[in-house]
Design a protein around this motif. Structure first.
Motif, PDB file in Angstrom:
ATOM      1  N   ILE A  73       0.855  -1.179   0.000  1.00  0.00           N
ATOM      2  CA  ILE A  73       0.000   0.000   0.000  1.00  0.00           C
ATOM      3  C   ILE A  73       0.893   1.230   0.000  1.00  0.00           C
ATOM      4  O   ILE A  73       2.109   1.139   0.215  1.00  0.00           O
ATOM      5  N   ILE A 121      -4.619   6.621   2.089  1.00  0.00           N
ATOM      6  CA  ILE A 121      -4.110   5.285   1.786  1.00  0.00           C
ATOM      7  C   ILE A 121      -4.524   4.886   0.372  1.00  0.00           C
ATOM      8  O   ILE A 121      -5.689   5.020  -0.004  1.00  0.00           O
ATOM      9  N   SER A 123      -4.287   1.637  -2.385  1.00  0.00           N
ATOM     10  CA  SER A 123      -4.011   0.203  -2.492  1.00  0.00           C
ATOM     11  C   SER A 123      -4.714  -0.363  -3.704  1.00  0.00           C
ATOM     12  O   SER A 123      -5.800   0.097  -4.073  1.00  0.00           O
TER      13      SER A 123
END
Length: 206
Positions: A73, A121, A123
């Motif tokens: 990530i 974040i 991902s």
């Protein structure tokens, strides 16, 4: 005597447990006291890692099913990006939010990512492999569905397509056109079904 039996039983049970921490670092917060109550709802200690921090975030079940331990990530704060790896994926939904908790180890220290701050974040979740991909801006939408303009003998032909996953740059095409089909990728207020198209506005689907 009953109280003593209870204490002895608790001490025996306690001897079977060992409290450990997943990272090395400095204790910056404590939520337990001697002879106090400890619960799983709150961490006993808050630790700032020496070179690794833990980020905790929540995702939907659909996204959770696309993640796996060890997956990379990216964590961003104040314009700076840090690399991380998913270390834990929750298997129980939070009744209040309907989301699953995910934890990841991030290559940063407590000064770069102080405990408690909010981060962005990124991902990989859904993936498309060996599928037809075209520029996202080449797809248009109306009540009847998504469509593109296919080039046929120098003329724009409005063609409906079935789309899949997408990001800011490209989109997956599941049905409607084939690989090698020439599509219009640049928008113009004159773009409509039947107009003549120049070469610099055309790209092949691949």
């Amino acid at each position: 005597q009953q109280a003593k039996v209870g204490v002895d039983s608790a001490e025996l049970a306690l001897s079977y447990y060992q409290v450990t921490t997943p990272i090395s670092g400095k204790v910056i917060g404590k939520n337990v006291e001697v002879n106090g109550m400890a619960t799983s709802a709150s961490p006993a200690y808050i630790i700032a890692g020496e070179d690794t921090m833990t980020v905790t975030y929540n995702v939907s079940e659909a996204v959770m099913n696309t993640l796996e331990k060890g997956q990379n990530i990216t964590v961003e704060r104040n314009g700076v990006e840090y690399k991380g790896v998913i270390t834990e994926i929750g298997n129980a939904v939070n009744a209040a939010t309907g989301l699953f908790q995910v934890k990841a180890a991030v290559e940063a220290d407590g000064e770069q990512l102080p405990s408690g701050v909010s981060v962005k974040i990124t991902s990989d979740t859904y993936k498309a492999q060996d599928d037809l991909i075209i520029p996202y801006d080449a797809v248009y939408y109306e009540n009847a569905g998504a469509y593109v303009y296919v080039v046929d003998n120098g003329t724009a032909v409005k063609t409906y397509v079935t789309t899949g996953i997408f990001n800011d740059e490209v989109i997956q095409i599941l049905d409607g056109i084939e690989e090698g089909t020439k599509i219009v990728t640049s928008w113009s207020p004159r773009l409509m079904d039947g107009v003549q198209i120049t070469a610099n506005e055309v790209q092949e689907a691949e």
